[in-house]
Design an enzyme around this catalytic site. Structure first.
Site, PDB file in Angstrom:
ATOM      1  N   HIS A   1       3.630  -2.348   3.136  1.00  0.00           N
ATOM      2  CA  HIS A   1       3.662  -0.998   2.572  1.00  0.00           C
ATOM      3  C   HIS A   1       4.932  -0.797   1.758  1.00  0.00           C
ATOM      4  CE1 HIS A   1       0.703  -0.609   5.769  1.00  0.00           C
ATOM      5  NE2 HIS A   1       0.216   0.418   5.093  1.00  0.00           N
TER       6      HIS A   1
ATOM      7  N   ASP B   1       0.809  -1.220   0.000  1.00  0.00           N
ATOM      8  CA  ASP B   1       0.000   0.000   0.000  1.00  0.00           C
ATOM      9  C   ASP B   1       0.843   1.270   0.000  1.00  0.00           C
ATOM     10  OD1 ASP B   1      -2.031  -1.821   0.300  1.00  0.00           O
ATOM     11  OD2 ASP B   1      -2.955  -0.809   2.018  1.00  0.00           O
ATOM     12  N   ASP B   2       0.204   2.345  -0.432  1.00  0.00           N
ATOM     13  CA  ASP B   2       0.657   3.735  -0.258  1.00  0.00           C
ATOM     14  C   ASP B   2       1.748   4.176  -1.231  1.00  0.00           C
ATOM     15  OD1 ASP B   2      -1.114   3.558   1.805  1.00  0.00           O
ATOM     16  OD2 ASP B   2       0.312   3.927   3.420  1.00  0.00           O
TER      17      ASP B   2
HETATM   18 ZN    ZN Z   1      -2.734   3.143   3.116  1.00  0.00          ZN
END
Ligand code: ZN
Length: 226
Positions: free
Chosen positions: A194, A49-50
Site C-alpha cells: 500500500h 494500492d489506495d
Molecule cells: Zn485498497
C-alpha cells in the site's frame, strides 16, 4: 572468337556479382545492433494500492527507481483527483496505473449504477493524467463474487487481486513485512503493498531490502495490465 568475347565478359561479370552477394557484409562494430537486454525468466508483479498519497507515493517512486523496478499502482479515483501530478509522475516513470474504484467500497454490495459510477469516474480521472484507460480493476478488500466478475467484464475490466499479501496494512513491523514477502514469493507472484490509506512508513522501510533481495535472487519486476 571476337563474337564470343562479350558473352565471356557477361559470364565473368555475373560470377563477380554472385561472389560479392555471397560475401559476408563488412560491418563496423559501431554499426552492429546492440544485443537485446536479457529478459529475466523469473519475475514478480509489485502492486501498490489506495494511493496516490502525497507523503508516501513520491518516496516509493524513488525507491522503485533506485532498483530499476516497474510496478502497478491500483489508484483510488478520489486520490487521483486530489493528487493528479503523482499519477502523472508514476505514469511517466514507466509504471502502470490501474483502477481501484473511486472511494474503496465493497463492490459486492453496490447497485449496478453505483458499481459503474465507481469504475468509470476512476477511469476518467486516471485517463486525464495518463492518456490511457485502465485495463484492470482491483476490487477493494479482494472482495469478489460472480456478480462483481460479470459487472467488471461488462465494463471491459479484468479483475486482478494478488497472490502474496505483504500485510503491510496491519503495520506488523518492517522485519515482518520483509520476512513474509520473501518467504512466500515465487516467480509470477503478484505482491500487495500500500502506498496510501494510512501510515506507510513500514512499507517504505521494508521495500529496499525486499527489492534488493529479489534482484539478487534473479527476479525481474514487471508492471501489469499495460
Ligand atoms: Zn485498497
Amino acid at each position: 572468337m571476337d563474337r564470343r568475347l562479350p558473352l565471356v565478359l557477361l559470364v565473368l561479370s555475373l560470377l563477380a556479382l554472385l561472389v560479392s552477394c555471397g560475401a559476408p557484409a563488412t560491418e563496423s562494430p559501431a554499426a552492429a545492433a546492440p544485443p537485446p537486454p536479457p529478459v529475466p525468466s523469473k519475475y514478480v508483479v509489485l502492486t501498490f494500492d489506495d494511493g496516490p498519497d502525497p507523503k508516501y507515493t513520491p518516496q516509493i517512486l524513488d525507491i522503485l527507481e533506485t532498483y530499476d523496478a516497474k510496478a502497478t499502482f491500483f489508484a483510488l479515483g478520489r486520490e487521483v483527483a486530489a493528487n493528479p501530478e503523482l499519477t502523472l509522475d508514476a505514469h511517466e516513470r514507466g509504471h502502470s496505473v490501474q483502477n481501484h474504484t473511486w472511494s474503496h467500497p465493497d463492490l459486492r454490495k453496490l447497485s449496478a449504477a453505483s458499481f459503474k459510477s465507481q469504475v468509470e469516474k476512476t477511469d476518467r480521472s486516471i485517463r486525464e493524467q495518463t492518456d490511457s484507460t485502465p485495463n484492470c480493476l482491483r476490487p477493494p478488500y479482494g472482495a469478489v463474487n460472480s456478480l462483481v466478475t460479470q459487472r467488471a467484464a461488462a465494463l471491459g475490466k479484468k479483475l486482478m487481486t494478488w497472490t502474496v499479501d505483504s500485510r503491510d496494512w496491519t503495520r506488523p513491523g518492517q522485519a515482518a513485512i520483509v520476512r513474509r514477502v520473501l518467504a512466500e514469493v515465487r516467480s509470477g507472484s503478484v505482491i500487495l503493498f500500500h502506498d496510501g490509506g494510512g501510515d506507510r512508513r513500514q512499507t517504505l522501510a521494508a521495500l529496499p531490502t525486499i527489492l534488493k533481495t529479489l534482484k539478487d535472487r534473479g527476479y525481474g519486476f514487471r508492471p501489469a495490465c499495460g
